[in-house]
Design an enzyme around this catalytic site. Structure first.
Site, mmCIF file in Angstrom:
data_model
loop_
_atom_site.group_PDB
_atom_site.id
_atom_site.type_symbol
_atom_site.label_atom_id
_atom_site.label_comp_id
_atom_site.label_asym_id
_atom_site.label_seq_id
_atom_site.Cartn_x
_atom_site.Cartn_y
_atom_site.Cartn_z
ATOM 1 N N GLN A 139 0.811 -1.008 -0.062
ATOM 2 C CA GLN A 139 -0.063 -0.025 0.133
ATOM 3 C C GLN A 139 0.977 1.209 -0.079
ATOM 4 O OE1 GLN A 139 -3.540 0.215 2.697
ATOM 5 N NE2 GLN A 139 -2.474 2.151 3.375
ATOM 6 N N THR A 140 1.536 1.312 1.064
ATOM 7 C CA THR A 140 2.477 2.726 1.166
ATOM 8 C C THR A 140 3.433 2.765 0.035
ATOM 9 O OG1 THR A 140 3.968 1.609 2.745
ATOM 10 C CG2 THR A 140 2.088 2.715 3.491
ATOM 11 N N SER A 146 0.223 7.902 5.250
ATOM 12 C CA SER A 146 -0.890 7.739 6.170
ATOM 13 C C SER A 146 -2.115 8.095 4.986
ATOM 14 C CB SER A 146 -1.261 8.545 7.129
ATOM 15 O OG SER A 146 -0.455 8.173 8.268
ATOM 16 N N GLN A 332 11.809 4.614 42.198
ATOM 17 C CA GLN A 332 11.470 3.596 41.276
ATOM 18 C C GLN A 332 10.043 3.148 41.104
ATOM 19 O OE1 GLN A 332 14.257 2.575 39.821
ATOM 20 N NE2 GLN A 332 14.344 0.549 38.760
ATOM 21 N N THR A 424 3.776 4.225 14.156
ATOM 22 C CA THR A 424 3.541 4.852 12.685
ATOM 23 C C THR A 424 2.800 3.971 12.025
ATOM 24 O OG1 THR A 424 5.732 5.806 13.251
ATOM 25 C CG2 THR A 424 5.201 6.009 10.943
ATOM 26 N N GLU A 426 0.047 1.494 10.151
ATOM 27 C CA GLU A 426 -1.682 1.207 10.484
ATOM 28 C C GLU A 426 -1.928 2.704 11.029
ATOM 29 O OE1 GLU A 426 -3.949 -0.684 9.958
ATOM 30 O OE2 GLU A 426 -2.530 -1.497 8.802
ATOM 31 N N ASP A 428 -0.364 6.934 11.597
ATOM 32 C CA ASP A 428 0.207 7.569 12.581
ATOM 33 C C ASP A 428 -0.573 8.094 13.799
ATOM 34 O OD1 ASP A 428 2.810 9.561 12.817
ATOM 35 O OD2 ASP A 428 1.073 10.693 13.327
#
Lengths: 659, 659
Positions: A139-140, A146, A332, A424, A426, A428
């Site tokens: 896809q990208t 995005s 802590q 990032t 699926e 941003d």
């Protein structure tokens, strides 16, 4: 094995005030889930092929080859042991090394299932299930992440030949990032702009063969390769994220995924009666999985940091006695325990999201699309919230382990480097929060997660009843504070938006504020689902009590962290915020004796943790020492390069040396 | 070079409203500093030996050897070009690869200078300056980090032979982490408990030879090696952090560093008239350097993210035009611009710390130790604050680059992995903040950074005069708000501490709150030093105006982030906090056209940045594409392992395969 049996944490384990085995079931979801996970985790841990020891010292090619080997071995095991689909999926999970199969099973197959017609599914799924073809999800692009609508790759219908011509018109249209694409996949679901008769119908999926099934060479017109090294030593470098360009590659018309719309032989574009929103269903599914993974990644890091904190001692020695365990320091505890509570909180919200997905699926099958937008917005927001906090939380756990957390043998650098891309991919995280906001403000019927907004008047006026620290242990009080804060932040945003004559401009100008409002809304969901969980019947001595403590810690540490929002919206007074902080400290003390047992309840094997610091037996120092000597640099006493590059310096002979 | 000249950012550069060359001088500190840095940075960038391209794909041994080569080449250049000490130090800095020499020059030599007597300095320093010996700094042990007093290694005086016997009595006493120790150093300054006649005089430094100057083999009784892989691909794996144990190793008595105390031939322990606090002087020096490095590391990350944000486009396309540059989104600005402002703020506070160190040194020479505790506390706190924010800030910049930030070619994974240990070494950040607090509450005479506490009555009662957004542009108003918040938080802590009958118990129980108060105090110092800087004469058209915007953004983004503290202490009202947020948004718009010029002002070469995304010319996509093909996996079209591990799956021949 000849090693002595040690359990440096036995004393810690004896302190537990609850039934650890019962808690394991709560964490796993059911007795069945626990049993399957436990059995498969041990199977993987006991198999030398799945060992992870050398992962961080292998160079790229060796690491990649080692991963191919693990995948093949896993596939062999799955078939020989006749594992169920559930068991096979657990097996891949516990191997704990990103590989091309993740995309084959996690994206390629679901894409065909979700977007292919019945005929297409009948043709392609059996091949994919048997792995006679291996697929990825392309896809990208180099220039487009995005914003799916901005993709440039084209799929132009050629009515002469009844084919689509897949083409990369620009450099920035190169497919970039798809896992499994670089060196392995034979096929891909490729997203491209559908062009029919000169008209652009937007982005659609196409099944494209990339490589020859004979000799694995790329088919004509296809340029494909790996995009290079990524963050971390092993981490995602075991995955062949790829680059792919098409030079007028032709595919048959029936390889367009046609569930939502089809192109006929005559070149006519025909939408089907399946609405586009059906695609959101897949996103809801993938993202609820990501939320579940967040709880796992965070709980792994917390296990390591908690166990090591109970081994490591620093300062506070009195009369020459041992130093104080670092887990006993409030500084802590105030960093570690909220993360432990957060891991549990995310576990329960993911459980709820999973049931939401089941609900959505059933409704979709009955052609009811009403809850889809809200489910979509809510999973988007929760994906964003949980992955951001988890990434930061893993790094915080690393810091909580001091210097030794920086060693790969601590397991934490790997865990971080593998985890961070989740923020990032699926979607941003910031973009997703804005989508959540858009939904919040959309005026849709208020159901489920936004139901509290129906009580507008009350939430705008209510004053918290808290007068004593203990009042904060009442879940209703906590819930109201979170509802009031989230609602008032939304209202403030709406008021500010109204000052702009163009809504779009206001949305853009105020987007940072809108993101904060969306986060407040998502935190409210997590808090409320944790509270809901506690209303269920939870068996096991002391289990519910521990979960109540964790729930309070989760909510109140958020309250402390975001005090500004509770105060500025007038949801709470300074005094009430201070009281929350007081009770928080005492909750840390209550949790302290149970800390080790609470991380034992995750039931992780030492193999899965992959951490010397997080070993179940707490035998940290001897093992750290042992691990060190395995580094390739220690193969020789005098390092390679000494004679060429160090000795000439020491002997002042550098001028003559050729470097 | 035959490559075309492109400058995709030329349009951005033309928008700048100030004199970039003048700003470069402000950032560098002086014209002289700029000139030296510029000249040396170019020298390094143009030398192929110093290339960093292959860094992330080399395996450990190759990476280490490559580092030895760079060090040797640098030493050759330093000598051949007769570089000054300042130039040599710049050269090492711009090589930008951690190496054993960092510890030789940065810790070994200063330790001898600071803790050795004049005779000892006369003997050892010339050898070290000429690198006829190579030294490291062996302090931390496997079981002991921040707590120096807990070290276990012993140095027992043997009056028979006039020697010290250096010994590691336990596994946890193994020296662990020292850089340069693992494979290279011939000598070390070793910290060990001084035992004379059965009495333990605490920890002292000793010069110990580790390896033969003939053949580099470890001397008898010495076991030494590398501690293994660390976070990141290249990163600190170019450094031989080491493990070292002693089996009754004997050294001459005169190798104990004796400036503060000596042991006589007769075995008498004699403190000198040099007070122990003198050692704090070194810590102040080292830590002010760390604050300066923080501003550099953060500004590098910001440069990459800013330039890439002006190249990357996403969403917002109208009528088929280009998408919107991501730097134009308010969500991007609200995350990026505060980090840009923070880089400048840290630069100026480090400038001030450096002058403070000069002052401390002069006073120490005149036997005036009065300001040492405050200088010590203040550098400790600022070290902690600036390194924590910088580490998180680098990771935030990586996320601001979206998916491509996860590629090693973005440079950001390396920058992060190299930077994060700074949060732990030279004093864990949380431990340091508690030291700062201890100083705040110590009732010492109030000078310098704590002077505001002298105006107790005013700060407890004052009400901020802010009524309009623009009021927040007045530095006095900002300063008073920060002073009031910091002071009231200290007072609240003091009140809560007073409720405990045992102060130590209260300190422990409330330590998380104390840390928050210390951070508020340190943030105030940074804000006030930025404001002080603006009172100086700053030449260059528009330069001061830009710095004023940056100063306001720095202060007001902190105010927004910590609104809870400003509100709960009553230092500000909700309305005033909201007004600060309003003006902050408009400041982002003011900064926007100057963003690229403001990062250009750091004057970093492309070599130093080591980032395709951060290239000066903005030519990102073609170079990303080009870089990808250099990965070793792309050496062959069909990957190694295909025939063994992939083909049998595709061809369903797996059962016969041996894996």
């Amino acid at each position: 094995m000849a090693t002595e049996r040690v359990d440096n944490l036995a004393g810690e384990r004896r302190k537990a005030e609850f039934d650890v085995e019962a808690m394991k079931i709560v964490w796993a979801g059911s007795k069945h889930d626990l049993d399957v996970s436990d059995r498969i985790a041990r199977l993987v841990a006991s198999d030398p092929v799945f060992g992870k020891d050398t992962r961080t010292t292998l160079d790229r090619k060796e690491l990649f080859k080692n991963t191919l080997r693990k995948v093949a071995h896993a596939w062999k095991q799955i078939n020989e042991l006749r594992l169920t689909e559930e068991e096979a999926s657990r097996l891949r999970f516990y191997i704990d090394q990103p590989a091309y199969v993740d995309l084959h099973w996690g994206m390629f197959l679901p894409a065909i299932k979700g977007q292919g017609t019945e005929e297409q599914q009948a043709k392609w799924l059996p091949l994919a299930y048997k792995m006679q073809i291996i697929g990825c999800y392309a896809q990208t692009e180099l220039g487009h992440g995005s914003n799916v609508q901005g993709l440039e790759t084209t799929a132009t219908f050629d009515p002469q030949t009844d084919e689509f011509i897949i083409h990369s018109p620009t450099l920035t249209s190169s497919k970039w990032w798809p896992g499994g694409l670089g060196k392995v996949s034979t096929h891909a679901v490729v997203y491209a702009r559908l062009i029919v008769d000169g008209k652009d119908y937007g982005v659609n999926g196409f099944i494209v063969q990339l490589r020859s099934l004979d000799d694995h060479s790329p088919l004509p017109g296809i340029t494909v390769g790996d995009i290079g090294m990524k963050f971390g030593n092993g981490a995602y470098n075991s995955m062949d994220n790829g680059v792919l360009t098409f030079d007028n590659v032709r595919i048959p018309r029936d390889q367009m995924l046609m569930r939502v719309a089809k192109v006929t032989r005559e070149g006519k574009y025909v939408p089907s009666d399946v609405p586009r929103q059906i695609l959101y269903g897949t996103m809801v599914y993938v993202r609820q999985g990501i939320v579940s993974d967040a709880s796992i990644a965070l709980s792994r890091a917390v296990t390591i940091a908690t166990r090591y904190s109970a081994v490591r001692r620093q300062f506070g020695s009195q009369n020459g006695g041992p130093e104080t365990k670092v887990i006993d320091y409030k500084t802590q505890q105030s960093r570690l325990f909220p993360l432990l509570a957060t891991a549990y909180a995310y576990r329960f919200v993911s459980e709820w999201l999973s049931s939401l997905y089941t609900d959505v699926t059933q409704r979709l099958q009955a052609n009811d699309f009403s809850v889809l937008p809200e489910a979509h917005a809510c999973t988007a927001g929760l994906k964003s919230l949980t992955t951001s906090i988890t990434a930061d939380g893993i790094e915080e756990c690393r810091k909580l382990c001091g210097g030794h957390g920086y060693l790969c043998s601590s397991g934490l650098p790997e865990l971080f480097a593998v985890y961070v891309p989740t923020c990032t991919y699926e979607g941003d995280n910031v973009v997703l929060q804005l989508q959540t906001v858009a939904q919040l403000g959309s005026g849709e019927p208020l159901v489920g997660t936004t139901a509290y907004m129906g009580r507008a008047e009350h939430l705008l006026q209510c004053k918290s009843s808290v007068q004593n620290p203990e009042d904060w242990l009442n879940p209703d009080v906590v819930l109201e504070a979170f509802e009031s804060r989230a609602f008032r932040m939304s209202v403030d945003c709406a008021k500010n938006l109204a000052k702009f004559s163009k809504p779009k401009e206001g949305f853009s100008e105020l987007s940072a504020d809108l993101v904060e409002a969306a986060i407040a809304h998502c935190q409210l969901i997590v808090v409320s689902k944790f509270i809901d969980k506690l209303k269920q019947d939870i068996p096991g001595a002391g289990v519910k009590q521990q979960l109540e403590i964790l729930c309070s810690i989760y909510a109140l540490h958020l309250l402390h962290k975001h005090a500004g929002e509770f105060l500025s919206t007038g949801s709470l007074t300074s005094k009430q915020v201070a009281l929350a902080n007081d009770i928080l400290r005492s909750l840390y003390s209550k949790l302290r004796p149970n800390a080790i047992a609470l991380v034992d309840s995750f039931n992780y094997t030492d193999h899965f943790l992959g951490s010397v610091l997080g070993r179940y037996d707490g035998n940290v120092y001897p093992k750290l020492y042992e691990e060190a000597w395995k580094d390739p640099l220690n193969e020789t006493v005098v390092p390679e390069g000494y004679h060429e590059f160090v000795r000439p310096i020491l002997k002042q002979h550098l001028r003559m040396a050729r470097l």
